[in-house]
Design a protein around this motif. Structure first.
Motif, mmCIF file in Angstrom:
data_model
loop_
_atom_site.group_PDB
_atom_site.id
_atom_site.type_symbol
_atom_site.label_atom_id
_atom_site.label_comp_id
_atom_site.label_asym_id
_atom_site.label_seq_id
_atom_site.Cartn_x
_atom_site.Cartn_y
_atom_site.Cartn_z
ATOM 1 N N LEU A 188 -0.711 1.198 -12.663
ATOM 2 C CA LEU A 188 0.218 2.288 -12.497
ATOM 3 C C LEU A 188 0.731 2.884 -13.863
ATOM 4 C CD1 LEU A 188 2.069 1.019 -9.235
ATOM 5 C CD2 LEU A 188 0.350 2.868 -9.033
ATOM 6 N N SER A 189 0.947 1.887 -14.436
ATOM 7 C CA SER A 189 1.595 2.698 -15.778
ATOM 8 C C SER A 189 0.486 3.671 -16.286
ATOM 9 C CB SER A 189 1.726 1.387 -16.696
ATOM 10 O OG SER A 189 2.685 0.589 -16.499
ATOM 11 N N LEU A 190 -0.878 3.215 -16.208
ATOM 12 C CA LEU A 190 -1.773 4.097 -16.942
ATOM 13 C C LEU A 190 -1.949 5.493 -16.028
ATOM 14 C CD1 LEU A 190 -4.785 1.352 -17.553
ATOM 15 C CD2 LEU A 190 -3.790 2.913 -19.381
ATOM 16 N N ALA A 191 -1.951 5.157 -14.727
ATOM 17 C CA ALA A 191 -1.848 6.418 -13.897
ATOM 18 C C ALA A 191 -0.653 7.360 -14.245
ATOM 19 C CB ALA A 191 -1.500 5.845 -12.516
ATOM 20 N N LYS A 192 0.739 6.824 -14.715
ATOM 21 C CA LYS A 192 1.761 7.509 -15.014
ATOM 22 C C LYS A 192 1.612 8.274 -16.207
ATOM 23 C CE LYS A 192 6.786 6.858 -16.007
ATOM 24 N NZ LYS A 192 7.795 5.999 -16.382
ATOM 25 N N TYR A 193 0.820 7.515 -17.293
ATOM 26 C CA TYR A 193 0.691 8.149 -18.534
ATOM 27 C C TYR A 193 -0.436 9.147 -18.490
ATOM 28 C CZ TYR A 193 -1.299 8.946 -23.173
ATOM 29 O OH TYR A 193 -1.727 9.406 -24.247
ATOM 30 N N TYR A 194 -1.494 8.880 -17.650
ATOM 31 C CA TYR A 194 -2.575 9.917 -17.622
ATOM 32 C C TYR A 194 -2.232 11.407 -16.919
ATOM 33 C CZ TYR A 194 -5.936 7.176 -20.227
ATOM 34 O OH TYR A 194 -6.633 6.658 -21.032
ATOM 35 N N ALA A 195 -1.375 11.103 -15.938
ATOM 36 C CA ALA A 195 -0.784 12.127 -15.138
ATOM 37 C C ALA A 195 0.030 13.305 -15.927
ATOM 38 C CB ALA A 195 -0.031 11.626 -13.827
ATOM 39 N N ALA A 196 0.626 12.415 -17.017
ATOM 40 C CA ALA A 196 1.392 13.253 -17.853
ATOM 41 C C ALA A 196 0.469 13.951 -18.914
ATOM 42 C CB ALA A 196 2.507 12.719 -18.393
ATOM 43 N N THR A 245 4.534 10.318 -6.679
ATOM 44 C CA THR A 245 5.476 10.788 -7.555
ATOM 45 C C THR A 245 4.915 11.114 -8.954
ATOM 46 O OG1 THR A 245 7.087 8.975 -6.590
ATOM 47 C CG2 THR A 245 7.624 9.909 -9.000
ATOM 48 N N PHE A 246 3.883 10.521 -9.433
ATOM 49 C CA PHE A 246 3.407 10.908 -10.795
ATOM 50 C C PHE A 246 2.578 12.313 -10.784
ATOM 51 C CE2 PHE A 246 2.732 5.963 -11.415
ATOM 52 C CZ PHE A 246 4.268 5.854 -11.584
ATOM 53 N N GLY A 247 2.284 12.538 -9.534
ATOM 54 C CA GLY A 247 1.460 13.979 -9.566
ATOM 55 C C GLY A 247 0.039 13.632 -9.355
ATOM 56 N N LEU A 248 -0.282 12.568 -8.969
ATOM 57 C CA LEU A 248 -1.922 12.481 -8.903
ATOM 58 C C LEU A 248 -2.468 12.949 -7.468
ATOM 59 C CD1 LEU A 248 -1.118 9.993 -10.852
ATOM 60 C CD2 LEU A 248 -3.197 8.989 -10.369
ATOM 61 N N GLN A 249 -3.732 13.221 -7.531
ATOM 62 C CA GLN A 249 -4.285 13.967 -6.212
ATOM 63 C C GLN A 249 -4.992 12.809 -5.651
ATOM 64 O OE1 GLN A 249 -3.629 17.007 -5.617
ATOM 65 N NE2 GLN A 249 -2.186 16.923 -7.225
ATOM 66 N N PRO A 250 -5.042 12.764 -4.021
ATOM 67 C CA PRO A 250 -6.185 12.052 -3.375
ATOM 68 C C PRO A 250 -7.295 12.092 -4.071
ATOM 69 C CG PRO A 250 -4.208 13.004 -1.820
ATOM 70 C CD PRO A 250 -4.468 13.630 -3.266
ATOM 71 N N MET A 251 -8.060 10.901 -3.923
ATOM 72 C CA MET A 251 -9.466 10.993 -4.221
ATOM 73 C C MET A 251 -10.207 11.649 -3.515
ATOM 74 S SD MET A 251 -12.111 7.911 -5.517
ATOM 75 C CE MET A 251 -10.787 7.399 -6.834
ATOM 76 N N ASN A 252 -10.092 11.741 -2.353
ATOM 77 C CA ASN A 252 -11.064 12.786 -1.228
ATOM 78 C C ASN A 252 -10.332 13.999 -1.137
ATOM 79 O OD1 ASN A 252 -8.854 11.996 0.559
ATOM 80 N ND2 ASN A 252 -10.116 11.021 1.958
ATOM 81 N N ALA A 292 0.767 -1.189 0.035
ATOM 82 C CA ALA A 292 0.101 0.022 -0.114
ATOM 83 C C ALA A 292 0.874 1.243 -0.040
ATOM 84 C CB ALA A 292 -0.894 0.156 1.342
ATOM 85 N N ASP A 293 1.572 1.308 0.860
ATOM 86 C CA ASP A 293 2.825 2.427 0.783
ATOM 87 C C ASP A 293 3.487 2.613 -0.646
ATOM 88 O OD1 ASP A 293 2.135 2.967 3.527
ATOM 89 O OD2 ASP A 293 3.972 1.718 4.199
ATOM 90 N N PHE A 294 3.821 1.439 -1.057
ATOM 91 C CA PHE A 294 4.807 1.577 -2.398
ATOM 92 C C PHE A 294 3.816 2.357 -3.395
ATOM 93 C CE2 PHE A 294 5.297 -0.430 -6.722
ATOM 94 C CZ PHE A 294 6.303 0.457 -6.946
ATOM 95 N N ILE A 295 2.337 1.725 -3.424
ATOM 96 C CA ILE A 295 1.430 2.171 -4.565
ATOM 97 C C ILE A 295 1.251 3.754 -4.207
ATOM 98 C CG2 ILE A 295 -1.003 2.044 -5.278
ATOM 99 C CD1 ILE A 295 -0.732 -1.000 -4.612
ATOM 100 N N GLU A 296 1.174 4.282 -3.053
ATOM 101 C CA GLU A 296 0.727 5.581 -2.703
ATOM 102 C C GLU A 296 1.888 6.448 -3.020
ATOM 103 O OE1 GLU A 296 -0.456 8.035 1.123
ATOM 104 O OE2 GLU A 296 0.938 6.633 1.537
ATOM 105 N N SER A 297 3.202 5.947 -2.951
ATOM 106 C CA SER A 297 4.465 6.731 -3.207
ATOM 107 C C SER A 297 4.225 6.825 -4.694
ATOM 108 C CB SER A 297 5.864 5.693 -2.942
ATOM 109 O OG SER A 297 6.001 4.784 -3.525
ATOM 110 N N GLN A 298 3.953 5.881 -5.577
ATOM 111 C CA GLN A 298 3.945 5.947 -7.151
ATOM 112 C C GLN A 298 2.865 7.128 -7.483
ATOM 113 O OE1 GLN A 298 6.358 3.941 -9.027
ATOM 114 N NE2 GLN A 298 6.916 4.378 -6.956
ATOM 115 N N PHE A 299 1.974 6.916 -6.955
ATOM 116 C CA PHE A 299 0.713 7.920 -7.236
ATOM 117 C C PHE A 299 1.298 9.488 -6.872
ATOM 118 C CE2 PHE A 299 -3.048 5.060 -6.433
ATOM 119 C CZ PHE A 299 -3.205 4.672 -7.971
#
Length: 381
Positions: free
Chosen positions: A229-237, A59-66, A50-57
């Motif tokens: 996570l690959s999709l998250a990286k792409y859509y963040a950019a 790093t990519f620049g996504l925002q918390p959903m809430n 969970a911590d790893f996934i959060e760190s990736q989000f």
């Protein structure tokens, strides 16, 4: 004519894009590593994932959903096996995971006893506390309860004769309130941020059985999380006109609990979800993919096939009806249109210690990525 032009645009644009497969492989190796211990219930495995996934989000620049926290905590009961797991059958010591597994709902036991044959595949001790079953394949899972007896499955090839006696030590710990978290993030839309395309996948797996054996869960579902996570990286950019949201669920292996909790405690308005795509076991694909709920949403399934055919991405996309077999289900029950996609062919490892990253072929991974980009663009148009 408009549809033809759009599909031509999809085909041209998708052939110009190459997924970062190196990132995907690195992520898969991280999620399946010994440090994460099967992303389960012992050695803090699920929490580390969970911590790893959060760190990736982050790093990519996504925002918390809430708008505050990427993690949505919840709890549930689970039976765990953090301690000793030892077994001898007819005096032969067997290897946990490879030659035997303990039933997930088993009570702990320390015993040395003769076995009584119930039938050609099942044997019990005279106190009815232990059941030994011979199997062609070992398949493990997760239980939210504890039985008053112990089940042990033994691979048939591990022993040369019928089980006559047993010597075993199995330690279990029942956790009534295991703490877990869904990891939820979003890339805000540029024109219609209140319209959401949601991509989901569970990050938990089976964890470990004893001190030395863990289940890597490469296809199930480190493949899906790596893809997400690959999709998250792409859509963040590359922000889209709709918001693109992501949820990595916990508790799927214990009964799709994380997604159930989210639908009962949503962090976004479920009615604003234009479409949900859940990915689980997407590391193969030689023979194509299957989409659960295809018959429920024929218009979207037709779009998916149009995008696929335009760029010749997957050899086949098979339709399947409604099924409560992954994290899409409770969303569908709440009226959210959703697909669950999984790939087919390749390795046969499932819920066992052989579901490893080095055996995962990623046959259509990059094409699947392009399929999602084209499908999502079609939904937004």
């Amino acid at each position: 004519m408009r549809k033809t032009i759009l599909l031509l645009i999809f085909s041209i644009s998708l052939t110009c894009f190459a997924q970062d497969i190196n990132y995907t492989r690195k992520t898969l190796n991280t999620l399946t590593s010994k440090e994460f211990w099967g992303r389960g219930y012992t050695k803090n495995g699920m929490s580390k994932a969970a911590d790893f996934i959060e760190s990736q989000f982050k790093t990519f620049g996504l925002q918390p959903m809430n708008g505050k926290d990427f993690k949505q905590p919840f709890s549930f009961s689970v039976n765990t096996f953090p301690g000793g797991i030892e077994l001898k059958i007819n005096g032969k010591k067997l290897i946990p995971g490879k030659e035997f597994i303990v039933g997930q709902a088993s009570a702990g036991v320390k015993a040395k006893a003769d076995l009584i044959e119930k039938d050609s595949l099942n044997f019990i001790d005279d106190g009815d506390r232990i059941v030994v079953s011979l199997k062609d394949k070992l398949t493990w899972s997760v239980s939210q309860k504890v039985n008053d007896y112990t089940e042990i499955s033994v691979i048939k090839s591990a022993i040369n004769e019928k089980p006559k006696n047993i010597e075993t030590t199995i330690e279990n710990v029942f956790v009534p309130e295991f703490r877990a978290s869904n990891i939820c993030a979003v890339v805000k839309g540029t024109l219609k941020p209140d319209s959401v395309i949601l991509i989901t996948g569970h990050y938990d797996h089976l964890g470990g059985m004893g001190k030395d054996t863990y289940f890597p869960g490469a296809n199930d579902n480190a493949s899906g999380v790596s893809f997400l996570l690959s999709l998250a990286k792409y859509y963040a950019a590359n922000p889209q006109k709709y918001s693109i949201a992501f949820i990595c669920f916990a508790g799927e292996e214990a009964g799709i609990l994380g997604s159930k909790y989210f639908t009962e405690n949503p962090l976004i308005d479920l009615q604003k979800i234009r479409f949900l795509i859940n990915v689980d076991m997407v590391g193969t694909g030689e023979t194509g993919a299957t989409v659960v709920n295809a018959t429920q949403y024929p218009k979207e399934f037709a779009l998916l096939n149009q995008v696929n055919d335009a760029s010749k991405l997957l050899v086949k996309i098979n339709p399947r009806g409604k099924a409560a077999n992954s994290d899409h289900y409770f969303f569908t029950e709440k009226g959210v249109p959703a697909f669950f996609l999984y790939t087919q062919g390749g390795i046969s490892a499932y819920h066992d210690v052989f579901d490893k990253p080095e055996t995962l072929p990623f046959t259509i991974y990059e094409n699947l990525f392009k399929l999602f980009l084209g499908f999502n663009k079609g939904l937004m148009n």
